[in-house]
Scaffold this motif. Structure first.
Motif, mmCIF file in Angstrom:
data_model
loop_
_atom_site.group_PDB
_atom_site.id
_atom_site.type_symbol
_atom_site.label_atom_id
_atom_site.label_comp_id
_atom_site.label_asym_id
_atom_site.label_seq_id
_atom_site.Cartn_x
_atom_site.Cartn_y
_atom_site.Cartn_z
ATOM 1 N N GLU A 1 5.005 36.080 -5.909
ATOM 2 C CA GLU A 1 3.732 36.778 -6.057
ATOM 3 C C GLU A 1 3.813 38.124 -5.338
ATOM 4 N N TYR A 2 4.335 39.115 -6.045
ATOM 5 C CA TYR A 2 4.727 40.394 -5.451
ATOM 6 C C TYR A 2 3.589 41.162 -4.790
ATOM 7 N N THR A 3 2.395 41.125 -5.375
ATOM 8 C CA THR A 3 1.319 42.015 -4.913
ATOM 9 C C THR A 3 0.822 41.704 -3.506
ATOM 10 N N THR A 4 1.028 40.477 -3.060
ATOM 11 C CA THR A 4 0.261 39.968 -1.918
ATOM 12 C C THR A 4 0.617 40.664 -0.604
ATOM 13 N N THR A 5 1.895 40.727 -0.268
ATOM 14 C CA THR A 5 2.296 41.329 0.999
ATOM 15 C C THR A 5 2.024 42.821 1.009
ATOM 16 N N GLU A 6 2.286 43.482 -0.098
ATOM 17 C CA GLU A 6 2.072 44.931 -0.155
ATOM 18 C C GLU A 6 0.611 45.278 0.087
ATOM 19 N N LEU A 7 -0.300 44.484 -0.462
ATOM 20 C CA LEU A 7 -1.717 44.703 -0.200
ATOM 21 C C LEU A 7 -2.009 44.591 1.293
ATOM 22 N N MET A 8 -1.436 43.587 1.950
ATOM 23 C CA MET A 8 -1.697 43.388 3.382
ATOM 24 C C MET A 8 -1.198 44.564 4.219
ATOM 25 N N LEU A 9 0.023 45.006 3.943
ATOM 26 C CA LEU A 9 0.577 46.090 4.753
ATOM 27 C C LEU A 9 -0.187 47.387 4.519
ATOM 28 N N ARG A 10 -0.598 47.627 3.286
ATOM 29 C CA ARG A 10 -1.371 48.845 3.032
ATOM 30 C C ARG A 10 -2.767 48.767 3.656
ATOM 31 N N PHE A 11 -3.325 47.586 3.727
ATOM 32 C CA PHE A 11 -4.588 47.389 4.446
ATOM 33 C C PHE A 11 -4.427 47.810 5.909
ATOM 34 N N ALA A 12 -3.351 47.353 6.542
ATOM 35 C CA ALA A 12 -3.090 47.729 7.932
ATOM 36 C C ALA A 12 -2.861 49.225 8.064
ATOM 37 N N GLU A 13 -2.061 49.791 7.181
ATOM 38 C CA GLU A 13 -1.767 51.222 7.244
ATOM 39 C C GLU A 13 -3.032 52.059 7.088
ATOM 40 N N GLN A 14 -3.916 51.639 6.189
ATOM 41 C CA GLN A 14 -5.154 52.380 5.980
ATOM 42 C C GLN A 14 -6.041 52.347 7.221
ATOM 43 N N LEU A 15 -6.225 51.167 7.801
ATOM 44 C CA LEU A 15 -7.076 51.060 8.985
ATOM 45 C C LEU A 15 -6.529 51.891 10.138
ATOM 46 N N LEU A 16 -5.229 51.813 10.368
ATOM 47 C CA LEU A 16 -4.638 52.552 11.481
ATOM 48 C C LEU A 16 -4.697 54.053 11.242
ATOM 49 N N ALA A 17 -4.471 54.491 10.020
ATOM 50 C CA ALA A 17 -4.515 55.919 9.714
ATOM 51 C C ALA A 17 -5.920 56.486 9.908
ATOM 52 N N GLU A 18 -6.932 55.669 9.653
ATOM 53 C CA GLU A 18 -8.320 56.136 9.766
ATOM 54 C C GLU A 18 -8.900 55.939 11.162
ATOM 55 N N TYR A 19 -8.145 55.257 12.037
ATOM 56 C CA TYR A 19 -8.686 54.996 13.382
ATOM 57 C C TYR A 19 -8.952 56.322 14.109
ATOM 58 N N GLY A 20 -10.132 56.409 14.715
ATOM 59 C CA GLY A 20 -10.496 57.606 15.465
ATOM 60 C C GLY A 20 -11.216 58.653 14.651
ATOM 61 N N THR A 21 -11.098 58.603 13.332
ATOM 62 C CA THR A 21 -11.815 59.540 12.466
ATOM 63 C C THR A 21 -12.775 58.813 11.528
ATOM 64 N N GLY A 22 -12.431 57.617 11.091
ATOM 65 C CA GLY A 22 -13.312 56.823 10.237
ATOM 66 C C GLY A 22 -14.089 55.822 11.064
ATOM 67 N N ALA A 23 -15.400 55.817 10.899
ATOM 68 C CA ALA A 23 -16.242 54.947 11.724
ATOM 69 C C ALA A 23 -15.941 53.465 11.483
ATOM 70 N N ASP A 24 -15.788 53.081 10.210
ATOM 71 C CA ASP A 24 -15.512 51.683 9.897
ATOM 72 C C ASP A 24 -14.205 51.216 10.532
ATOM 73 N N ALA A 25 -13.134 51.965 10.299
ATOM 74 C CA ALA A 25 -11.827 51.556 10.804
ATOM 75 C C ALA A 25 -11.817 51.502 12.322
ATOM 76 N N THR A 26 -12.451 52.456 12.952
ATOM 77 C CA THR A 26 -12.479 52.490 14.417
ATOM 78 C C THR A 26 -13.232 51.285 14.962
ATOM 79 N N TRP A 27 -14.394 50.996 14.392
ATOM 80 C CA TRP A 27 -15.186 49.842 14.850
ATOM 81 C C TRP A 27 -14.452 48.533 14.590
ATOM 82 N N LEU A 28 -13.833 48.414 13.415
ATOM 83 C CA LEU A 28 -13.125 47.173 13.101
ATOM 84 C C LEU A 28 -11.990 46.918 14.083
ATOM 85 N N ILE A 29 -11.223 47.929 14.424
ATOM 86 C CA ILE A 29 -10.085 47.729 15.317
ATOM 87 C C ILE A 29 -10.526 47.593 16.770
#
Length: 333
Positions: free
Chosen positions: A88-116
């Motif tokens: 099931e190829y899609t599954t891991t890639e979705l997870m890693l991109r979820f992490a990459e998105q949250l970390l990239a937005e940390y400090g500038t995006g309110a949602d990502a900062t609050w979540l982390i």
């Protein structure tokens, strides 16, 4: 370079390397947690195998607001497992991109900062890394690679890890006792090291909030969310998988499942609606611990084309995952 023919999906080694790069880039926000070993790593004299590793996202410098009061349980937690079925190829890639998105937005995006800052997000990127290496060659591999079942070189060897969990193992005709079947449940409940790693880690991060009686409900303010990410069928599902009877928290699970499906436009249903299963991840998470557990079935193919993944599966499910993290404190409410 990605999986041959599917450059949008990173290989096991590429995934691990990129996850470790995130930890170097964000040392206060990301951790690499070794939670166990794959079957091949535990088998002497064979292939090297892999560590079972969780990418944990939280700001370690922020104590956050604990969940509960008797006793407090720390920050609210989302645990996600992916690629328990290797092909099931899609599954891991979705997870890693979820992490990459949250970390990239940390400090500038309110949602990502609050979540982390205020949550813990635990991503077990490969629940079946040995099997995924076989699937990267284009082989339609589902199970782990345990050579004790169906012959050491058989392409049908191994146990279906998503039928091997302790809760209601082999109870209800939702798995096979024949070692060469794709839903072979293993010789005993939690016989596989990968299953043991997931169970132990879930029990370590979530409090036990539900009585053992099948009809018992977790309290309305129970904490924690667990996702097991699969493909395919465009579904959002919740316990139970072994009976058509609703779970004790069935109404709340259905309500939340419908809400999660609003983001990705998938069909929400109780797990048994796809087909009967027993000894599964989400039934364990809810049945053993009272955690709100859900299965996502992404997309329309095991070997999903990259165009569909990038255009629809990725953006739609990133939003659903983010919502799940937001409500992890009291998901039933």
């Amino acid at each position: 370079e990605g999986i041959p023919g599917y450059p949008c999906y990173r290989t096991v080694e590429e995934t691990f390397a990129d996850a470790q790069a995130l930890i170097v880039a964000y040392p206060e926000l990301a951790q690499w947690v070794d939670v166990g070993d794959s079957w091949e790593k535990t088998a002497p004299g064979g292939l090297p195998g892999y560590d079972m590793v969780v990418l944990k996202l939280t700001n370690s410098a922020v104590p956050g607001t604990p969940t509960g009061s008797d006793p407090p349980h720390g920050k609210p937690r989302l645990l996600v497992t992916s690629a328990i079925h290797a092909r099931e190829y899609t599954t891991t890639e979705l997870m890693l991109r979820f992490a990459e998105q949250l970390l990239a937005e940390y400090g500038t995006g309110a949602d990502a900062t609050w979540l982390i800052d205020e949550h813990e997000i635990h991503l077990l990127l490969y629940t079946n890394p040995d099997g995924r290496k076989h699937a990267e060659t284009g082989e339609s591999w589902r199970k782990n690679t345990n050579e004790n079942y169906c012959g050491p070189t058989s392409p049908d060897r191994g146990a279906d890890l998503n039928r091997n969990f302790e809760f209601q193992w082999a109870c209800c005709g939702g798995s096979s006792g024949y070692p060469c079947d794709i839903t072979y449940r293993g010789p005993a409940a939690a016989s596989e090291p990968e299953t043991q790693a997931v169970e132990a880690y879930a029990r370590a991060i979530f409090p036990d909030q539900r009585a053992p009686d099948l009809g018992a409900a977790a309290p309305a303010d129970a904490t924690g969310v667990y996702f097991d990410i699969h493909s395919y069928s465009e579904l959002v599902m919740w316990p139970w998988g072994f009976t058509s009877s609703p779970a004790g928290n069935g109404t709340a699970l259905q309500t939340l499942g419908r809400r999660l499906a609003w983001f990705n436009n998938y069909t929400p249903q109780q797990s048994i609606g796809l087909y009967p299963t027993d000894g599964t991840t989400v039934d364990f998470a809810y049945g053993d611990l009272g955690v709100a557990g859900f299965i996502f079935e992404l997309g329309t193919d095991f070997f999903q084309d990259c165009g569909s993944f990038e255009a629809t599966i990725l953006p739609d499910n990133l939003e659903s995952l983010r919502y799940a993290a937001k409500i992890a404190r009291t998901p039933y409410l």
